[in-house]
Design a protein around this motif. Structure first.
Motif, PDB file in Angstrom:
ATOM      1  N   LEU A   1       0.816  -1.207   0.000  1.00  0.00           N
ATOM      2  CA  LEU A   1       0.000   0.000   0.000  1.00  0.00           C
ATOM      3  C   LEU A   1       0.852   1.260   0.000  1.00  0.00           C
ATOM      4  O   LEU A   1       0.471   2.276  -0.584  1.00  0.00           O
ATOM      5  N   ALA A   2       1.999   1.229   0.661  1.00  0.00           N
ATOM      6  CA  ALA A   2       2.847   2.419   0.714  1.00  0.00           C
ATOM      7  C   ALA A   2       3.406   2.764  -0.655  1.00  0.00           C
ATOM      8  O   ALA A   2       3.745   3.919  -0.926  1.00  0.00           O
ATOM      9  N   ALA A   3       3.523   1.762  -1.526  1.00  0.00           N
ATOM     10  CA  ALA A   3       4.068   2.019  -2.857  1.00  0.00           C
ATOM     11  C   ALA A   3       3.042   2.629  -3.804  1.00  0.00           C
ATOM     12  O   ALA A   3       3.371   2.980  -4.924  1.00  0.00           O
ATOM     13  N   ARG A   4       1.798   2.767  -3.357  1.00  0.00           N
ATOM     14  CA  ARG A   4       0.748   3.301  -4.214  1.00  0.00           C
ATOM     15  C   ARG A   4       0.522   4.801  -4.009  1.00  0.00           C
ATOM     16  O   ARG A   4      -0.472   5.338  -4.459  1.00  0.00           O
ATOM     17  N   GLY A   5       1.412   5.460  -3.299  1.00  0.00           N
ATOM     18  CA  GLY A   5       1.286   6.891  -3.102  1.00  0.00           C
ATOM     19  C   GLY A   5       0.455   7.292  -1.912  1.00  0.00           C
ATOM     20  O   GLY A   5       0.208   8.477  -1.711  1.00  0.00           O
ATOM     21  N   ARG A   6      -0.018   6.351  -1.097  1.00  0.00           N
ATOM     22  CA  ARG A   6      -0.785   6.642   0.099  1.00  0.00           C
ATOM     23  C   ARG A   6      -0.111   5.934   1.258  1.00  0.00           C
ATOM     24  O   ARG A   6      -0.535   4.880   1.700  1.00  0.00           O
ATOM     25  N   PHE A   7       0.976   6.538   1.733  1.00  0.00           N
ATOM     26  CA  PHE A   7       1.856   5.828   2.660  1.00  0.00           C
ATOM     27  C   PHE A   7       1.190   5.556   4.010  1.00  0.00           C
ATOM     28  O   PHE A   7       1.550   4.596   4.701  1.00  0.00           O
ATOM     29  N   LEU A   8       0.206   6.362   4.421  1.00  0.00           N
ATOM     30  CA  LEU A   8      -0.434   6.121   5.709  1.00  0.00           C
ATOM     31  C   LEU A   8      -1.148   4.778   5.746  1.00  0.00           C
ATOM     32  O   LEU A   8      -1.222   4.124   6.791  1.00  0.00           O
ATOM     33  N   LEU A   9      -1.685   4.348   4.604  1.00  0.00           N
ATOM     34  CA  LEU A   9      -2.414   3.086   4.555  1.00  0.00           C
ATOM     35  C   LEU A   9      -1.487   1.885   4.720  1.00  0.00           C
ATOM     36  O   LEU A   9      -1.943   0.796   5.079  1.00  0.00           O
ATOM     37  N   GLY A  10      -0.199   2.065   4.459  1.00  0.00           N
ATOM     38  CA  GLY A  10       0.737   0.971   4.592  1.00  0.00           C
ATOM     39  C   GLY A  10       1.496   0.960   5.897  1.00  0.00           C
ATOM     40  O   GLY A  10       2.345   0.097   6.107  1.00  0.00           O
ATOM     41  N   LEU A  11       1.188   1.909   6.799  1.00  0.00           N
ATOM     42  CA  LEU A  11       1.882   1.978   8.075  1.00  0.00           C
ATOM     43  C   LEU A  11       1.192   1.115   9.117  1.00  0.00           C
ATOM     44  O   LEU A  11      -0.009   0.841   9.045  1.00  0.00           O
ATOM     45  N   ASN A  12       1.959   0.711  10.103  1.00  0.00           N
ATOM     46  CA  ASN A  12       1.405  -0.020  11.231  1.00  0.00           C
ATOM     47  C   ASN A  12       0.453   0.895  12.005  1.00  0.00           C
ATOM     48  O   ASN A  12       0.755   2.066  12.232  1.00  0.00           O
ATOM     49  N   PRO A  13      -0.727   0.404  12.406  1.00  0.00           N
ATOM     50  CA  PRO A  13      -1.664   1.255  13.153  1.00  0.00           C
ATOM     51  C   PRO A  13      -1.062   1.859  14.410  1.00  0.00           C
ATOM     52  O   PRO A  13      -1.392   2.999  14.783  1.00  0.00           O
ATOM     53  N   LEU A  14      -0.171   1.125  15.077  1.00  0.00           N
ATOM     54  CA  LEU A  14       0.428   1.658  16.294  1.00  0.00           C
ATOM     55  C   LEU A  14       1.346   2.835  15.998  1.00  0.00           C
ATOM     56  O   LEU A  14       1.476   3.745  16.818  1.00  0.00           O
ATOM     57  N   ALA A  15       1.978   2.840  14.817  1.00  0.00           N
ATOM     58  CA  ALA A  15       2.820   3.975  14.438  1.00  0.00           C
ATOM     59  C   ALA A  15       1.979   5.222  14.241  1.00  0.00           C
ATOM     60  O   ALA A  15       2.378   6.330  14.626  1.00  0.00           O
ATOM     61  N   LYS A  16       0.801   5.058  13.638  1.00  0.00           N
ATOM     62  CA  LYS A  16      -0.065   6.218  13.408  1.00  0.00           C
ATOM     63  C   LYS A  16      -0.697   6.711  14.706  1.00  0.00           C
ATOM     64  O   LYS A  16      -1.143   7.863  14.774  1.00  0.00           O
ATOM     65  N   LEU A  17      -0.746   5.875  15.718  1.00  0.00           N
ATOM     66  CA  LEU A  17      -1.219   6.316  17.020  1.00  0.00           C
ATOM     67  C   LEU A  17      -0.105   6.943  17.850  1.00  0.00           C
ATOM     68  O   LEU A  17      -0.317   7.935  18.547  1.00  0.00           O
ATOM     69  N   ALA A  18       1.097   6.360  17.763  1.00  0.00           N
ATOM     70  CA  ALA A  18       2.203   6.838  18.590  1.00  0.00           C
ATOM     71  C   ALA A  18       2.794   8.139  18.078  1.00  0.00           C
ATOM     72  O   ALA A  18       3.236   8.976  18.874  1.00  0.00           O
ATOM     73  N   ALA A  19       2.825   8.344  16.751  1.00  0.00           N
ATOM     74  CA  ALA A  19       3.485   9.523  16.189  1.00  0.00           C
ATOM     75  C   ALA A  19       2.858  10.836  16.665  1.00  0.00           C
ATOM     76  O   ALA A  19       3.574  11.734  17.126  1.00  0.00           O
ATOM     77  N   PRO A  20       1.526  11.022  16.595  1.00  0.00           N
ATOM     78  CA  PRO A  20       0.968  12.305  17.031  1.00  0.00           C
ATOM     79  C   PRO A  20       0.708  12.406  18.529  1.00  0.00           C
ATOM     80  O   PRO A  20       0.310  13.475  19.005  1.00  0.00           O
TER      81      PRO A  20
END
Length: 290
Positions: free
Chosen positions: A12-31
């Protein structure tokens, strides 16, 4: 922990929408650090910067539907304006009576300092919501449960029980539609008015509760038949791994958040120094109580 299938989100990250290819915990921990810091911020510029950061990340890394774009560009600013004005109305006038007068209605006066306090509070809430949308718009409940079980070592008995409960929600919606259609066919709509609506919902509640109990019983029997919980580990069908790009995103987002706080937090009052209300109590101290 055994894995039977490859990660279905690996490309998914290779399709230009990198958030969809990230681990959910990374998207929670980053902000998360920025959201915690926003609790102590009292200026206008810092939350605006974090809103801009969240919007930039969402535009670059997520698939935004027209409905979501409308939410970000219209609904959220409108809520900020409404909430900011509402909190300004209820601000303590004795704290801001040295600032410029914006509006006077009879004995009541709205000061510019009160507007700043109200907008600052509303912008903080909007910034926290915008940062939470980074994970909320690009993460599903099942993926979050799988990541929690695999990375945080949450017991799979707890995680997948929560996942089963999460699956109940769309089923309840379907069953509620069936119950409503059955009531319409039988002509038991109950008339109009608020009391009729309450009676209708009470009529929906009993069969919906009975259906929920039957469904929970079937799920429990199926889990027992498959020896769920009998072993310390379980075989995973889908892997939600933590990759190098997850670490890079978390570190980069935290670094940008730190730069924003370093540049704006100590100088929160400077962009408003030329305004008449810049001298209201607490303007020079972003951590002062609003």
């Amino acid at each position: 922990m055994t894995v039977l299938a490859a990660d279905p989100y690996a490309d998914l990250a290779a399709r230009g929408r990198f958030l969809l290819g990230l681990n959910p915990l990374a998207k929670l921990a980053a902000p998360l650090p920025a959201m915690i810091a926003l609790v102590f911020v009292r200026d206008l510029v810092t939350p605006l910067a974090f809103i801009g950061l969240a919007y930039a990340v969402l535009v670059a890394g997520a698939r935004l539907t027209p409905r979501v774009v409308l939410l970000l560009l219209v609904a959220l600013p409108a809520a900020v304006a409404l909430l900011g004005f509402g909190m300004a109305v209820w601000a303590d006038a004795s704290r801001v009576d040295q600032s410029a007068v914006v509006l006077t209605i009879g004995p009541w006066t709205l000061y510019g300092g009160a507007l700043v306090i109200g907008l600052a509070t509303a912008l903080r809430l909007a910034a926290i919501i915008a940062l939470a949308l980074i994970a909320g718009l690009t993460t599903t409940g099942p993926d979050l449960v799988r990541a929690s079980v695999q990375q945080l070592r949450v017991p799979y008995r707890v995680g997948y029980t929560a996942l089963a409960a999460f699956r109940f929600v769309p089923r309840f919606g379907h069953e509620l539609d069936v119950i409503r259609q059955a009531h319409r066919v039988r002509g038991s709509h109950g008339g109009r008015g608020p009391f009729a609506a309450i009676a209708r919902w009470w009529g929906y509640l009993v069969p919906l509760l009975a259906g929920a109990i039957r469904h929970a019983e079937r799920v429990a029997l199926a889990m027992d038949a498959r020896a769920f919980g009998a072993h310390p580990d379980r075989t995973e069908r889908h892997l939600v791994p933590w990759r190098a790009r997850d670490t890079a995103f978390t570190v980069a987002f935290a670094a940008v958040s730190l730069v924003i706080l370093w540049l704006l937090f100590p100088w929160a009052a400077s962009p408003w120094a030329g305004f008449p209300w810049a001298g209201f109590p607490g303007a020079g101290f972003p951590w002062a109580a609003a």
